[in-house]
Design a protein around this motif. Structure first.
Motif, PDB file in Angstrom:
ATOM      1  N   SER A 183     -22.691  22.154   8.387  1.00  0.00           N
ATOM      2  CA  SER A 183     -21.948  21.022   7.829  1.00  0.00           C
ATOM      3  C   SER A 183     -22.940  20.119   7.116  1.00  0.00           C
ATOM      4  CB  SER A 183     -21.206  20.264   8.939  1.00  0.00           C
ATOM      5  OG  SER A 183     -22.085  19.892   9.964  1.00  0.00           O
ATOM      6  N   CYS A 184     -22.503  19.624   5.965  1.00  0.00           N
ATOM      7  CA  CYS A 184     -23.426  18.958   5.034  1.00  0.00           C
ATOM      8  C   CYS A 184     -24.188  17.824   5.711  1.00  0.00           C
ATOM      9  CB  CYS A 184     -22.650  18.435   3.826  1.00  0.00           C
ATOM     10  SG  CYS A 184     -23.704  17.630   2.622  1.00  0.00           S
ATOM     11  N   ILE A 185     -25.516  17.859   5.554  1.00  0.00           N
ATOM     12  CA  ILE A 185     -26.349  16.853   6.207  1.00  0.00           C
ATOM     13  C   ILE A 185     -26.358  15.535   5.431  1.00  0.00           C
ATOM     14  CG2 ILE A 185     -27.851  18.570   7.269  1.00  0.00           C
ATOM     15  CD1 ILE A 185     -29.914  18.020   5.129  1.00  0.00           C
ATOM     16  N   ILE A 186     -25.845  15.583   4.217  1.00  0.00           N
ATOM     17  CA  ILE A 186     -25.816  14.358   3.418  1.00  0.00           C
ATOM     18  C   ILE A 186     -24.523  13.586   3.707  1.00  0.00           C
ATOM     19  CG2 ILE A 186     -25.958  13.400   1.071  1.00  0.00           C
ATOM     20  CD1 ILE A 186     -28.398  15.111   1.622  1.00  0.00           C
ATOM     21  N   CYS A 187     -23.394  14.311   3.642  1.00  0.00           N
ATOM     22  CA  CYS A 187     -22.107  13.619   3.730  1.00  0.00           C
ATOM     23  C   CYS A 187     -21.396  13.891   5.040  1.00  0.00           C
ATOM     24  CB  CYS A 187     -21.224  14.051   2.566  1.00  0.00           C
ATOM     25  SG  CYS A 187     -20.781  15.795   2.653  1.00  0.00           S
ATOM     26  N   ASN A 188     -22.043  14.661   5.924  1.00  0.00           N
ATOM     27  CA  ASN A 188     -21.404  14.977   7.198  1.00  0.00           C
ATOM     28  C   ASN A 188     -20.090  15.723   7.045  1.00  0.00           C
ATOM     29  OD1 ASN A 188     -22.713  14.494   9.634  1.00  0.00           O
ATOM     30  ND2 ASN A 188     -22.719  12.298   9.151  1.00  0.00           N
ATOM     31  N   THR A 222     -24.327  17.252  -3.237  1.00  0.00           N
ATOM     32  CA  THR A 222     -25.225  18.269  -2.683  1.00  0.00           C
ATOM     33  C   THR A 222     -24.460  19.501  -2.206  1.00  0.00           C
ATOM     34  OG1 THR A 222     -26.702  16.511  -2.033  1.00  0.00           O
ATOM     35  CG2 THR A 222     -27.064  18.639  -1.002  1.00  0.00           C
ATOM     36  N   CYS A 223     -23.294  19.271  -1.588  1.00  0.00           N
ATOM     37  CA  CYS A 223     -22.546  20.397  -1.040  1.00  0.00           C
ATOM     38  C   CYS A 223     -21.428  20.822  -1.982  1.00  0.00           C
ATOM     39  CB  CYS A 223     -21.996  20.045   0.336  1.00  0.00           C
ATOM     40  SG  CYS A 223     -20.882  18.638   0.347  1.00  0.00           S
ATOM     41  N   SER A 224     -21.478  20.389  -3.229  1.00  0.00           N
ATOM     42  CA  SER A 224     -20.438  20.675  -4.219  1.00  0.00           C
ATOM     43  C   SER A 224     -19.044  20.358  -3.658  1.00  0.00           C
ATOM     44  CB  SER A 224     -20.464  22.139  -4.660  1.00  0.00           C
ATOM     45  OG  SER A 224     -21.748  22.544  -4.972  1.00  0.00           O
TER      46      SER A 224
HETATM   47 ZN    ZN Z   1     -22.069  16.936   1.241  1.00  0.00          ZN
END
Ligand code: ZN
Lengths: 340, 805
Positions: A263-268, A274-276
């Motif tokens: 699970s995206c570490i930037i946006c949770n 970053t995770c498109s």
């Molecule tokens: Zn993300």
């Protein structure tokens, strides 16, 4: 005489109280109490007094001396105290000026992350294995169940050094090397990290990059165990609230195979650039070790099973620090290196 | 692979929207990378008829049209040149948003206008997808077109295109029917595959075509069907739309049919002009040396025996599976067509298409493997479509040269094995159901299933392949998360790993930054470092196919990499550099396939330490780097090592370089880089580099640390200053002092070295601080003086040292 003494006392005390430094205080001491001082002078005149007066004046003279001495002592103490404060005051420095400097050494961000990965796996009981960077085709491909005509074995994609020798294209080559050495012993738990090479050089590919490969062989190792171990690893790497997601994929040396997303570490998981906007980051390939691979390296796939996974280090570092250009890693600009 | 959602629905029930379908497919292993909506944004655009055209009172180039949308008549001012009354066009209504902007109610030269007539470009559509006469100007449609129809419906743009990112094992999904089968398996819904059969004419193919396969290894099957009375023309609009959705440009009915079948069934077909085939013969053979052929793209191709070729009686007419030949191409005048449907060896096609730099939809499919049992059906399907569109008549029968027929493999699948691998109990009937969803026949035998796998799934040959099918359709994310049971393992770093980490740790403590450079080495480095012809560093591992000449070798030394990075930083005005790298260097070993790989440390410094408003920067010179080396030796507990002056290394300053030796083994070099080398690397300042073998350090670092008691009796410190010849090495003086001082001399430290004023030319002054101490008593002045004098005498005797007061 009494009057003289009283006057002397007043005069001396006035002077003492007016004195601003220790030298003056000493002068006053000499002036009044010294051998040639004024008090001594007055007392020298005692001989002319009547016997009745003498003890009275004597006592008075002592009182005067005492008063002057007390005055001098307390003045000295006061001045010394004041001097201490003054000294501290004079010594004041600008604490906001920068401190003295040192050269600060740092590990390269890629090594930092590799070390972190090593710690995590050592903690899980995985040993750190090693393999050559110049590798036999056998360990890089054949023992990993790549068919002879697999596109990855093409001259186009790998750097060759004579017949059947190449720069390893993945750290997976460590797998058959370790297995061969250990077979048929179980359990086997190992990771291999290091440099790998592919014939690619553009904005998103470097001819040299880094990978980590890990695998485990034992009785009854299952796909669910793979999920469990990876979940622990990602939570240690990226935080306790990470989730993982597995999608079926294909690698010649594992089956079933999976792409593993974290699970995206930037946006949770909310969705971001970053995770498109998927909430997931594709980060690792994994699967159950293919029975052919086990067989080729001396294990009986009916007796033991295992899982394996591989991950690119550069991508992890990119995600961790928000680095947007792969080329920075091997550019080694001091200003880049100083940031980690 | 681009898959039209609408087209897909012809073959399989899809009760979910495209987005959900995409998600489900992805999670079952057929990844949908992207969904494209071809009609996205095309709202408020409808078909309409121009009822009346009148001139614009204020502009010559504009006209006023009354346009009927079926529900109302609107006034539109247009400058389009090709308008006429009765024409059915596309009208963008007020509110429509086109690539060029939003349509608003507007006054054009004083006349109200309520919309815009559209050309392909204005709609953001590729003009190439329209007939030539419609590529410019407004689009025009048949007069019987229903008015008020949405553009998306009209042009089939009310679709979603799923872009599949297929793994190499799933070649079966390189077709609509293949994807439909996968969707049916994933969703558990019903398939509706086309009924493939063709009306045949009385004429039989017998004796009309002879097919010879000279290379059965490379061509496992060759099917030919013959179509007569061919009328070349455009294919029907529905077919063109589908091809466009799949990213293929329509050409003519016959070519479009071959492409359509390629997309539908995944079988590449080729159509020959039958009458142009010499002797109506097909010979599947290798190319001949020097043989040439013009391919369809009008390029002369040189063939060779590595390539599989389709020939007729006289010449090559196609490069098998890659591209057809110009001579037998379908043209306007073609009346008989031979349809080829064959199976070619994937590796052979891969080699040939790569060699020629020709990749096509066909070659891509052959490369990944097609279903050898689907060839005949695909040829028939093509004939059926040609027949249905009235473009030709199919001759009875087919030529089918099938040298090595293949049966569907039958694989034993053990449910307990499925559960073991997956880590979750999967019931036998569930496994059977999954197999059936995939279209595999599964017959129980005892506890096991005997699964018959159709050849279209060439990726499935072993039980584990079937287990993967179960796992992915069961859902990876429905598999629980567990931790391995079984014996614990102990894991620790090896001694080598610990020491290597320690080396890096010392470098960081000494303020050096780690760099990582590519392991390649430029052959020019030998010149750059001024290496002699026979220098062992020239003996490098050579890469056969480097990306560039600069990456021809694997490095034999870390020094050029360090110099490169120093040079690059200097060029960017990054001054004061202190770097280290730990990596491998490579050297070939006679008689062995693999080279020797050894780990090495390189450290390089240049400039000065960080200074400050009250910190004097220290020059990072030879002695600075040597300090780093000494710190390393101390940290690794290597006590016995020597530093030996080295004058012979051409890359280094002959007077400022030394070899590091432990136990008689040279394990490293340290020194200032030769000014000539600095110049070649465009370094304008002195730079010092050391390279040390990590293996050498590991071997030397075996020392055991033992505690020695702290001294209980006081020490006596004495300073001693001497003047000696400039060339007397400090290490020699040290040795004499130590030897003479004996065990009472606890410590020697050199605190000053001076040359210049007050010192004779050719001499230097050195000042030492000596500490004397005994472990069992307090030393007397006489004792200390005695030793001190002995030391002075020894220095005088040995070096003619003069005492300096
Ligand atoms: Zn993300």
């Amino acid at each position: 005489m009494r009057e003289k003494l009283e006057a002397l006392k007043r005069e001396a005390l006035d002077r003492i109280s007016a004195a601003g430094d220790l030298n003056l205080v000493n002068e006053i001491r000499v002036m009044y109490l010294g051998k040639k001082g004024e008090l001594t002078g007055i007392l020298r005149g005692m001989g002319s007094l009547s016997p009745e007066e003498r003890p009275v004046i004597g006592q008075l003279a002592n009182e005067v001396r005492e008063s002057i001495e007390n005055g001098l002592n307390s003045k000295t103490a006061a001045l010394k105290e004041a001097e201490k404060y003054e000294k501290l005051d004079r010594e004041t420095i600008d604490v906001t000026l920068p401190g003295r400097t040192f050269n600060v050494g740092r590990r390269h961000p890629l090594t930092q992350v590799m070390n972190e990965i090593k710690e995590i796996f050592l903690g899980l009981g995985f040993e750190i294995a090693d393999g050559p960077e110049v590798e036999l085709d056998y360990y890089n491909f054949e023992a990993l169940n790549f068919p002879a005509d697999h596109p990855a074995r093409d001259m186009q994609d790998s750097f060759y050094i004579g017949d059947g020798v190449l720069l390893r294209t993945h750290t997976s080559s460590v797998q058959p090397r370790v297995m061969e050495k250990k077979a048929p012993a179980i359990p086997v738990k190992a990771i291999g990290l290091g440099k790998v090479y592919r014939r690619d050089d553009d904005a998103t590919h470097s001819p040299m990059f880094h990978q980590v490969e890990g695998f485990m062989i034992d009785k009854k190792i299952s796909f669910s165990d793979l999920k469990g171990v990876l979940l622990i690893v990602f939570r240690q790497m990226f935080g306790e609230d990470r989730q993982i997601r597995l999608r079926p994929s294909f690698f010649p040396f594992t089956e079933p195979s999976a792409e593993v997303d974290v699970s995206c570490i930037i946006c949770n998981g909310e969705g971001c650039r970053t995770c498109s906007n998927t909430g997931w980051l594709e980060i690792l390939g994994a699967g159950m070790i293919h029975p052919n691979v086990l067989k080729m390296s001396g294990y009986d796939p009916e007796q033991v099973t295992g899982f394996a996974f591989g991950m690119g280090i550069e991508r992890v570092v990119m995600l961790k620090y928000g680095i947007d250009d792969l080329r920075l890693y091997f550019d080694n600009d001091k200003r880049f290196l100083a940031q980690f | 692979m681009r898959v039209s959602y609408k087209w897909l629905k012809d073959y399989v029930d899809i009760p979910v929207p495209p987005e959900e379908l995409a998600e489900k497919m992805t999670m079952a292993g057929v990844a949908v990378e992207n969904i494209e909506y071809p009609g996205k944004g095309l709202d408020n655009i409808v078909t309409a008829r121009i009822e009346k055209i009148s001139p614009h009172p204020n502009a010559d180039k504009l006209v006023i049209c009354s346009i009927n949308t079926g529900s109302e008549v609107l006034q539109v001012v247009t400058g389009a040149p090709n308008v006429r009354e009765g024409q059915v066009i596309l009208l963008a209504l007020v509110g429509a948003v086109l690539p060029g902007g939003r349509i608003t109610r507007a006054k054009l030269r004083g006349i109200e206008s309520y919309g815009m007539l559209c050309s392909a470009q204005e709609l953001g559509l590729d003009p190439e997808n329209f007939p030539p006469d419609q590529r410019e100007g407004i689009l025009e449609f048949p007069e019987d077109t229903h008015l008020g129809m949405d553009v998306k419906e009209l042009l089939g743009l009310d679709d979603a295109i799923l872009e599949l990112e297929l793994t190499p094992n799933r070649a079966d999904c390189l077709s609509m029917v293949g994807v439909a089968r996968e969707v049916a398996a994933v969703l558990g819904t019903a398939l509706h595959l086309p009924e493939i059969a063709v009306r045949e004419i009385a004429e039989s193919i017998n004796g009309k075509v002879s097919v010879t396969i000279e290379e059965p290894e490379l061509c496992g099957r060759y099917v030919g069907r013959l179509v007569r009375k061919v009328r070349i023309g455009p294919s029907p609009v529905w077919m063109q739309r589908r091809l466009q959705a799949a990213g293929i440009r329509p050409i003519s009915n016959i070519v479009d049919v071959t492409n359509y079948v390629l997309m539908e069934l995944g079988q590449p077909l080729h159509a020959f002009d039958y009458d142009k085939l010499q002797d109506q013969a097909i010979i599947v053979r290798r190319g001949r040396p020097g043989e040439k052929m013009y391919s369809l793209d009008d390029v002369e191709r040189e063939l060779n025996p590595e390539m599989l070729v389709i020939g007729d009686a006289g010449r090559a007419v196609a490069i098998a599976g890659v591209m057809g030949g110009l001579d037998t191409e379908i043209t306007e005048g073609t009346t008989s067509v031979l349809i080829e449907s064959a199976w070619f060896n994937p590796a052979s096609i891969h080699r040939t298409s790569k060699k020629l730099g020709l990749r096509s939809e066909s070659s891509a499919r052959f490369e990944k493997g097609i279903d050898i049992n689907g060839c005949l059906l695909a040829a028939t399907r093509a004939c059926q479509l040609i027949d249905e569109m009235g473009a030709g008549e199919t001759v009875r029968g087919a030529v089918d040269n099938f040298p090595r027929p293949q049966d569907n493999p039958v694989i034993r699948l053990r449910p307990e094995r499925v559960s073991l691998i997956m880590g979750v109990e999967v019931p036998g009937d569930m496994i059977k159901e999954i197999m059936e969803r995939l279209g595999f026949r599964a017959a129980p035998e005892g506890k096991d299933l005997l699964v018959e796998v159709p050849t279209r799934r060439g990726d499935i040959a072993l039980e584990i392949d079937l287990i993967e099918e179960v796992a992915r359709l069961f859902g990876y994310n429905n598999i629980p998360t567990t931790l391995p049971e079984g014996a614990n393992t102990e894991a620790r770093r090896t001694r080598e790993q610990v020491i290597t980490d320690q080396v890096a740790g010392v470098m960081v403590e000494c303020g050096l930054m780690e760099i990582i450079t590519l392991s390649f080495m430029n052959p020019r480095v030998f010149e750059m470092l001024s290496l002699a012809e026979n220098d062992p560093l020239r003996n490098a591992v050579t890469i056969d196919n480097p990306l560039s000449e600069e990456q021809r070798y694997l490095r034999t030394t870390m020094i050029p990499g360090m110099l490169d990075i120093m040079s690059r930083n200097t060029a960017r005005k990054n001054a004061d550099l202190a770097f280290f790298e730990i990596g491998r260097i490579f050297s070939p070993v006679d008689g062995q396939k693999l080279p020797r790989e050894t780990a090495a440390l390189a450290a390089g410094v240049m400039g000065r330490t960080r200074g400050g408003w009250n910190t004097e920067p220290v020059p990072m010179d030879f002695y600075y780097l040597k300090g780093v080396m000494e710190t390393l030796m101390e940290a690794l507990n290597i006590r016995k090592y020597s530093i030996i002056p080295e004058m012979g290394n051409p890359a280094f300053h002959p007077g400022r370089t030394a070899i590091l030796e432990t136990a008689g083994e040279r394990i490293g070099i340290i020194g200032e880089i030769h000014p000539g080398v600095l110049e070649k690397y465009r370094l304008n300042e002195r730079a010092c580099i050391m390279q040390v073998s990590i293996e050498g350090l590991i071997r030397a670092s075996g020392g055991v640390r033992r505690y020695s008691p702290l001294p209980r009796y006081p020490a006596v410190d004495r300073d001693m200053a001497i003047v000696v010849g400039r060339d007397v090495p400090a290490v020699e003086i040290n040795r004499v002092i130590r030897k003479t001082g004996g065990e009472l001399l606890q410590d020697i430290s050199l605190f000053d070295v001076y040359q210049g004023e007050q010192i004779k030319e050719g001499y230097k002054s050195m000042a030492f601080s000596l500490r004397f101490q005994a472990s069992d008593r307090t030393l007397t002045d006489e004792e200390v003086n005695g030793i001190h004098e002995k030391i002075q005498q020894a220095l005088k005797d040995r070096f003619e040292a003069e005492l300096r007061s």
